[in-house]
Design an enzyme around this catalytic site. Sequence first.
Site, PDB file in Angstrom:
ATOM      1  N   SER A 176       0.793  -1.221   0.000  1.00 33.67           N
ATOM      2  CA  SER A 176       0.000   0.000   0.000  1.00 33.67           C
ATOM      3  C   SER A 176       0.832   1.281   0.000  1.00 33.67           C
ATOM      4  O   SER A 176       0.345   2.320  -0.403  1.00 33.67           O
ATOM      5  CB  SER A 176      -0.962   0.001   1.192  1.00 33.67           C
ATOM      6  OG  SER A 176      -0.298  -0.320   2.384  1.00 33.67           O
ATOM      7  N   HIS A 204      -5.461  -3.238  -2.915  1.00 29.06           N
ATOM      8  CA  HIS A 204      -5.145  -2.203  -3.914  1.00 29.06           C
ATOM      9  C   HIS A 204      -5.080  -2.738  -5.338  1.00 29.06           C
ATOM     10  O   HIS A 204      -4.797  -1.980  -6.258  1.00 29.06           O
ATOM     11  CB  HIS A 204      -3.825  -1.522  -3.548  1.00 29.06           C
ATOM     12  CG  HIS A 204      -3.876  -0.869  -2.207  1.00 29.06           C
ATOM     13  ND1 HIS A 204      -4.424   0.375  -2.006  1.00 29.06           N
ATOM     14  CD2 HIS A 204      -3.494  -1.320  -0.988  1.00 29.06           C
ATOM     15  CE1 HIS A 204      -4.355   0.672  -0.720  1.00 29.06           C
ATOM     16  NE2 HIS A 204      -3.802  -0.339  -0.082  1.00 29.06           N
ATOM     17  N   LYS A 235     -12.171   0.489  -1.784  1.00 27.08           N
ATOM     18  CA  LYS A 235     -11.137   1.187  -2.546  1.00 27.08           C
ATOM     19  C   LYS A 235     -11.591   1.268  -4.003  1.00 27.08           C
ATOM     20  O   LYS A 235     -12.507   2.022  -4.301  1.00 27.08           O
ATOM     21  CB  LYS A 235      -9.789   0.516  -2.295  1.00 27.08           C
ATOM     22  CG  LYS A 235      -9.352   0.829  -0.850  1.00 27.08           C
ATOM     23  CD  LYS A 235      -8.132   0.123  -0.359  1.00 27.08           C
ATOM     24  CE  LYS A 235      -7.869   0.573   1.087  1.00 27.08           C
ATOM     25  NZ  LYS A 235      -7.014  -0.329   1.833  1.00 27.08           N
TER      26      LYS A 235
HETATM   27  C1  LIG Z   1      -7.068  -0.570   3.266  1.00 24.50           C
HETATM   28  C2  LIG Z   1      -6.481  -1.914   3.492  1.00 24.50           C
HETATM   29  C3  LIG Z   1      -7.132  -2.856   4.286  1.00 24.50           C
HETATM   30  C4  LIG Z   1      -8.352  -2.503   5.096  1.00 24.50           C
HETATM   31  O1  LIG Z   1      -9.495  -2.529   4.320  1.00 24.50           O
HETATM   32  P1  LIG Z   1     -10.773  -1.713   4.845  1.00 24.50           P
HETATM   33  O2  LIG Z   1     -11.886  -2.280   4.068  1.00 24.50           O
HETATM   34  O3  LIG Z   1     -10.478  -0.297   4.561  1.00 24.50           O
HETATM   35  O4  LIG Z   1     -10.881  -2.009   6.314  1.00 24.50           O
HETATM   36  C5  LIG Z   1      -6.613  -4.122   4.368  1.00 24.50           C
HETATM   37  N1  LIG Z   1      -5.475  -4.453   3.736  1.00 24.50           N
HETATM   38  C6  LIG Z   1      -4.788  -3.559   2.991  1.00 24.50           C
HETATM   39  C7  LIG Z   1      -3.544  -3.979   2.298  1.00 24.50           C
HETATM   40  C8  LIG Z   1      -5.272  -2.257   2.847  1.00 24.50           C
HETATM   41  O5  LIG Z   1      -4.600  -1.381   2.140  1.00 24.50           O
END
Ligand SMILES: *Cc1c(COP(=O)(O)O)cnc(C)c1O
Length: 388
Positions: A176, A204, A235
């Site tokens: 990320s 992502h 996302k």
């Molecule tokens: C954003 C993210 C999460 C968390 O997901 P949410 O649905 O926002 O709780 C989990 N793993 C990674 C790699 C992320 O970037």
Amino acid sequence: MRDFRAALAALDADGIRRKRRVVSGPQGPVLDVDGEALLAFASNDYLGLASHPKIAAAAADAIRRCGVGGAASHLISGHHEEHERAESALARFVGTPRALLFSSGYMANTGVIPALVGRGDAVFSDALNHACIIDGARLSRADVNVYPHADMNALEDLLARSSARNRLVVSDAVFSMDGDVAPIADLLALCERHDALLLLDDAHGFGVLGPDGRGTVARAGVVSDRIVYLGTLGKAAGVAGAFIAGDADLVEWLVQRARTYVFTTAMPPMVAAAVRAAVDVIATEGWRRERLDAHARTLREGLDGSRWPLLPSETAIHPVIVGANDLAMQLMQALRARGLWVPAIRPPTVPAGTARLRISLSANHSGDDVRRLVDALATLADETRTAA
Ligand SMILES: *Cc1c(COP(=O)(O)O)cnc(C)c1O
């Protein structure tokens, strides 16, 4: 009682206290922040679906049919036909026998890892994995072996030395803070050789990478019932929640044993309906991924040969590594003064000496938006050099 005022003052003294900015109106490239319009490169809304009219309409329609609340947990009376439909659509889309919705990615990792391994078992985790993977591994009570980022030799050594009965290798599929992709085929080969499960968190990559946005595993072209695929839906999908996709028996085990699934109220049916609409948009509006690629080229070519060339990234995440913490903060503020919002990320979120601006692109940015950012960074490269 602990003195929280003093604890907060210590954060202030270290310059690490964080502030929330209040956004009004829809999410998109231009955000209304306290009445000021800012061009933002700060969200994970990579495809621009957070305000997509078809997805919003699907949610509104579901509200009319089903109301707003989830009302109960899935194993009591909260499991709704809208959840079933969304799970079928997700499983079909990523090509696995079954999928299971969770209310967030954070809850998926903290529920799934402890359901897959426990005391006496072993987790093997990339050093740059997301916080919720770290927490999930801790909650599981399994032995946690952290290997250096993407170092397959180190992972192989750890697996070879482990005598644990159940082994789980877990990795972000796309990291990320750097935007790089994990070596999926190599990870799978090691898991096959050492009889481990492979949990891939594609927060992502889902929607962005692979044919039709089917994600990082589809992009790698591998299929295996050892892979536990985790996609998040807040996302690129622009909605909320997450899903696990994989082998039908494994997914049924999670229904029985993942505590963040069993002991929580079901996601509102309207969210599941929006998720199904989002899967449809991801599959059919391929131009959004093409725009994202075009924007990445503009950014890369614009910064090529500059003080801050981009790291290679096939994703929507493009860090500009500047090194020093105060330079990163100074740049963020100077961009902000020009009406641009790009977050600075500092240690401990990233390794010491690699403070950065984390540029994230969206299909809803225009070409001119991206050029405006390139021009501002070019100007600031000169100005901050003179100042230093
Ligand atoms: C954003 C993210 C999460 C968390 O997901 P949410 O649905 O926002 O709780 C989990 N793993 C990674 C790699 C992320 O970037």
